[in-house]
Scaffold this active site. Sequence first.
Site, mmCIF file in Angstrom:
data_model
loop_
_atom_site.group_PDB
_atom_site.id
_atom_site.type_symbol
_atom_site.label_atom_id
_atom_site.label_comp_id
_atom_site.label_asym_id
_atom_site.label_seq_id
_atom_site.Cartn_x
_atom_site.Cartn_y
_atom_site.Cartn_z
ATOM 1 N N ASP A 178 75.895 64.716 30.633
ATOM 2 C CA ASP A 178 75.553 63.308 30.801
ATOM 3 C C ASP A 178 76.786 62.497 30.380
ATOM 4 O O ASP A 178 76.832 61.922 29.279
ATOM 5 C CB ASP A 178 74.324 62.965 29.949
ATOM 6 N N HIS A 208 71.204 72.930 25.890
ATOM 7 C CA HIS A 208 70.835 72.433 24.559
ATOM 8 C C HIS A 208 71.233 73.443 23.475
ATOM 9 O O HIS A 208 71.688 73.057 22.394
ATOM 10 C CB HIS A 208 69.321 72.212 24.460
HETATM 11 P P1 AMP Z 1 68.221 65.841 27.359
HETATM 12 O O1 AMP Z 1 67.203 66.689 26.688
HETATM 13 O O2 AMP Z 1 68.334 66.066 28.834
HETATM 14 O O3 AMP Z 1 68.151 64.387 26.967
HETATM 15 O O4 AMP Z 1 69.625 66.338 26.790
HETATM 16 C C1 AMP Z 1 69.882 66.383 25.422
HETATM 17 C C2 AMP Z 1 71.339 66.658 25.215
HETATM 18 O O5 AMP Z 1 71.677 67.900 25.828
HETATM 19 C C3 AMP Z 1 72.240 65.590 25.864
HETATM 20 O O6 AMP Z 1 73.324 65.310 24.982
HETATM 21 C C4 AMP Z 1 72.709 66.274 27.121
HETATM 22 O O7 AMP Z 1 73.960 65.808 27.580
HETATM 23 C C5 AMP Z 1 72.811 67.722 26.653
HETATM 24 N N1 AMP Z 1 72.758 68.631 27.809
HETATM 25 C C6 AMP Z 1 71.796 68.689 28.767
HETATM 26 N N2 AMP Z 1 72.131 69.620 29.700
HETATM 27 C C7 AMP Z 1 73.315 70.131 29.311
HETATM 28 C C8 AMP Z 1 74.203 71.113 29.856
HETATM 29 N N3 AMP Z 1 73.933 71.753 30.982
HETATM 30 N N4 AMP Z 1 75.349 71.387 29.188
HETATM 31 C C9 AMP Z 1 75.652 70.741 28.040
HETATM 32 N N5 AMP Z 1 74.862 69.805 27.468
HETATM 33 C C10 AMP Z 1 73.728 69.508 28.097
#
Ligand code: AMP
Length: 284
Positions: A150, A37
């Site tokens: 994702d 994030h």
């Molecule tokens: P989430 O909180 O899991 O819904 O993720 C929020 C955003 O962070 C989404 O756009 C995810 O694709 C991105 N994200 C989560 N993990 C990663 C990672 N390891 N590398 C890059 N972006 C990430």
Amino acid sequence: MEVAKTIESVRSLVKAARGKGKKVGFVPTMGALHIGHIALIEAAVKKCDFVVVSIFVNPTQFGPGEDFKKYPRPLDDDLKICRRAGVDVVFTPTPSQMYARENLTWVNVEKLTDSLCGQFRMEHFRGVTTVCAKLFNIVAPDIAFFGQKDGQQAIVVKRMVADLNMPLEIVICPTVRHSDGLAVSSRNKYLTEQQKKDATLIYKSLQKCEEMIDAGITDSEKIITEMRSLLSRAQSIKIEYISIVDAETLQEMDRLKGKILAAVAVKLGTARLIDNILVDSNKH
Ligand code: AMP
């Protein structure tokens, strides 16, 4: 840094920034923030003058029996991370604000949501696209930042924005990984130390896929068989899917050509983990 708990307050903070001519960047998250994030926030800080992060565990993207209730919600830590990273506003709505009454209006992106995770998480993408549409309407950013981690979500959200002429740009940032290759994820918290080691096979299987494509192999079934046997080295891993698809249409193909997305979803203990890579098979 301001914490906006209501739709009205985030709207008025963004309006004031826009009035000063600032370019507004937006990073939607479900919290439990980590270096993945932070990379999105850093990209937003670099490209924009005013950065909004939302922290909202969106109930409509979780299916029955999924981890909505136990999803980690370490809000104080998240706010510290945002402050340090240079965020201007953290938007933290409650489910009852975001869904004030029975939701009758949904955004559905067809076809792209049928494959990969869409086969296993019914209505997941409908929840994702609907909440993103709502958040884009509330925050009204110039640019929203998503992670390649994702991969299907990134493609689906981009398509929604294009199809519905939403006035913002979507930027996709690379997947951030631990040094052993495991993609950083809020759900890694559910893993034991042994399961974390086993989980490194996920990225190894994707690397195997890239190696085989590099070696000129275009038979996707052959590649998937190799990936399956690699993942099967850990008994703890239950494979949900291994797919190699066209990176734009997300359709499977027998013979690989052009830009492809190789994606894996597994269950490991109580966690469901996903990862993917993009490979240009024409280059090899
Ligand atoms: P989430 O909180 O899991 O819904 O993720 C929020 C955003 O962070 C989404 O756009 C995810 O694709 C991105 N994200 C989560 N993990 C990663 C990672 N390891 N590398 C890059 N972006 C990430």
